[in-house]
Each structure stands twice: as C-alpha cells, then as structure tokens.
Design a protein around this motif. Structure first.
Motif, PDB file in Angstrom:
ATOM      1  N   LEU A 280       3.459   5.877  -2.773  1.00 32.35           N
ATOM      2  CA  LEU A 280       4.673   6.525  -3.264  1.00 32.35           C
ATOM      3  C   LEU A 280       4.608   6.725  -4.773  1.00 32.35           C
ATOM      4  N   TRP A 281       4.132   5.720  -5.468  1.00 32.62           N
ATOM      5  CA  TRP A 281       4.015   5.808  -6.921  1.00 32.62           C
ATOM      6  C   TRP A 281       3.056   6.928  -7.322  1.00 32.62           C
ATOM      7  N   ILE A 282       1.911   7.013  -6.654  1.00 36.00           N
ATOM      8  CA  ILE A 282       0.930   8.070  -6.941  1.00 36.00           C
ATOM      9  C   ILE A 282       1.524   9.441  -6.649  1.00 36.00           C
ATOM     10  N   ASN A 283       2.163   9.597  -5.503  1.00 29.24           N
ATOM     11  CA  ASN A 283       2.736  10.895  -5.122  1.00 29.24           C
ATOM     12  C   ASN A 283       3.863  11.310  -6.054  1.00 29.24           C
ATOM     13  N   LEU A 284       4.760  10.396  -6.364  1.00 28.41           N
ATOM     14  CA  LEU A 284       5.871  10.736  -7.257  1.00 28.41           C
ATOM     15  C   LEU A 284       5.384  11.054  -8.660  1.00 28.41           C
ATOM     16  N   ASP A 285       4.359  10.340  -9.122  1.00 30.58           N
ATOM     17  CA  ASP A 285       3.790  10.629 -10.432  1.00 30.58           C
ATOM     18  C   ASP A 285       3.145  12.018 -10.441  1.00 30.58           C
ATOM     19  N   TYR A 286       2.456  12.382  -9.360  1.00 30.23           N
ATOM     20  CA  TYR A 286       1.859  13.716  -9.264  1.00 30.23           C
ATOM     21  C   TYR A 286       2.941  14.788  -9.247  1.00 30.23           C
ATOM     22  N   ILE A 287       3.995  14.575  -8.489  1.00 32.64           N
ATOM     23  CA  ILE A 287       5.085  15.550  -8.426  1.00 32.64           C
ATOM     24  C   ILE A 287       5.742  15.707  -9.798  1.00 32.64           C
TER      25      ILE A 287
ATOM     26  N   TYR B 170       6.935  11.281   4.292  1.00 30.99           N
ATOM     27  CA  TYR B 170       6.268  10.566   5.388  1.00 30.99           C
ATOM     28  C   TYR B 170       6.190   9.069   5.090  1.00 30.99           C
ATOM     29  N   VAL B 171       5.737   8.735   3.894  1.00 26.07           N
ATOM     30  CA  VAL B 171       5.603   7.324   3.510  1.00 26.07           C
ATOM     31  C   VAL B 171       6.969   6.654   3.457  1.00 26.07           C
TER      32      VAL B 171
ATOM     33  N   TYR C 278       0.838  -1.201   0.000  1.00 27.10           N
ATOM     34  CA  TYR C 278       0.000   0.000   0.000  1.00 27.10           C
ATOM     35  C   TYR C 278       0.877   1.256   0.000  1.00 27.10           C
ATOM     36  N   CYS C 279       1.938   1.254   0.789  1.00 26.66           N
ATOM     37  CA  CYS C 279       2.849   2.397   0.839  1.00 26.66           C
ATOM     38  C   CYS C 279       3.537   2.617  -0.504  1.00 26.66           C
ATOM     39  N   PHE C 280       3.941   1.545  -1.161  1.00 29.41           N
ATOM     40  CA  PHE C 280       4.580   1.692  -2.467  1.00 29.41           C
ATOM     41  C   PHE C 280       3.597   2.216  -3.515  1.00 29.41           C
ATOM     42  N   ILE C 281       2.346   1.841  -3.415  1.00 25.26           N
ATOM     43  CA  ILE C 281       1.327   2.395  -4.309  1.00 25.26           C
ATOM     44  C   ILE C 281       1.175   3.889  -4.054  1.00 25.26           C
TER      45      ILE C 281
END
Length: 135
Positions: free
Chosen positions: A21-28, A124-125, A16-19
């Motif tokens: 991270l993927w969403i946040n990094l893609d948004y950034i 945080y994640v 769940y954390c890696f998902i």
C-alpha cells in the motif's frame, strides 16, 4: 525461531500488504513528477540501460512478482473466492501485458497503465487487508 514464524502468518501478510500500500500510494502521489521526468528524456539513446533488453524484462518480471503477483496468489489461496480469482487473473493479465509491451520510453511516455494498475492494486490490497482483519 520456529515458534515465532508458525501461527503468525497473517501478521506477516498484513505487514507485506501495508508495504505494498505504501509503495502504491507513493507511486500515485508522485505520478505527475514521474511523467514530467519521463517527458524530459528525449530518446532511448540517452538511457544508460537498454529498456528493451532481456535483463530489464527479467528484472521487471521479478519486481512485479513481489509487488503484485505474490499478493494475488496469497489472496486466492487464503480466500478461495471465485471473485478474487477472477479479479486476480484480470489484474495479472493487465500487469503482464504492461511488463511485456510497455517497455520502451516512447510507450511509457504515453501509457497510463502503471498508474491505473497502482490504483487498482491499492483497492485490491485494501479490500484484502480488510478481509484479513475480519477473518
């Protein structure tokens, strides 16, 4: 099926954390494109959905629960650390403010709060996943 679930909770939390991270990094990564796209929309009237409607606020609250707040709850429950509680409450308050007060197109165009939240959530994640690997 129960044997597969019990005892493997940390693995599910890490996935769940890696998902997240993927969403946040893609948004950034795509933030500049998103801001450019928002700038090309001239007014709220051009949108097919009313961003100020109760249904959109509810959808945004549900999305933020699964994108942010669930992780904050898990981190507080797993670590039990007062610093994690403080950080979680601060991030929750900022993200709740963003959901409730940055809903109009005009506010979204000028606000960078979602970008900063994505960056803070990524940190945080990452720290939380590092903690899970060490424990």
């Amino acid at each position: 099926m129960g044997e597969l679930l019990y005892g493997n909770e940390e693995i599910y939390i890490i996935v769940y954390c890696f998902i997240l991270l993927w969403i946040n990094l893609d948004y950034i990564k795509d933030y500049r494109k998103i801001k450019t796209g928002l700038g090309e929309i001239s007014s709220d009237e051009e949108l097919e959905v009313n961003p100020e409607g109760l249904s959109m606020v509810l959808i945004d609250l549900i999305f933020n629960f699964f994108r942010r707040w669930l992780l904050y709850i898990l981190a507080v429950l797993i670590t039990g650390n007062i610093l994690v509680v403080i950080a979680s409450v601060i991030l929750f308050a900022i993200s709740l403010y963003d959901v409730l007060f940055n809903y109009s197109l005009a506010k979204l165009k000028i606000s960078n709060l979602k970008f900063y939240l994505a960056g803070l959530d990524t940190i945080y994640v990452s720290v939380f996943v590092f903690y899970l690997f060490l424990s």
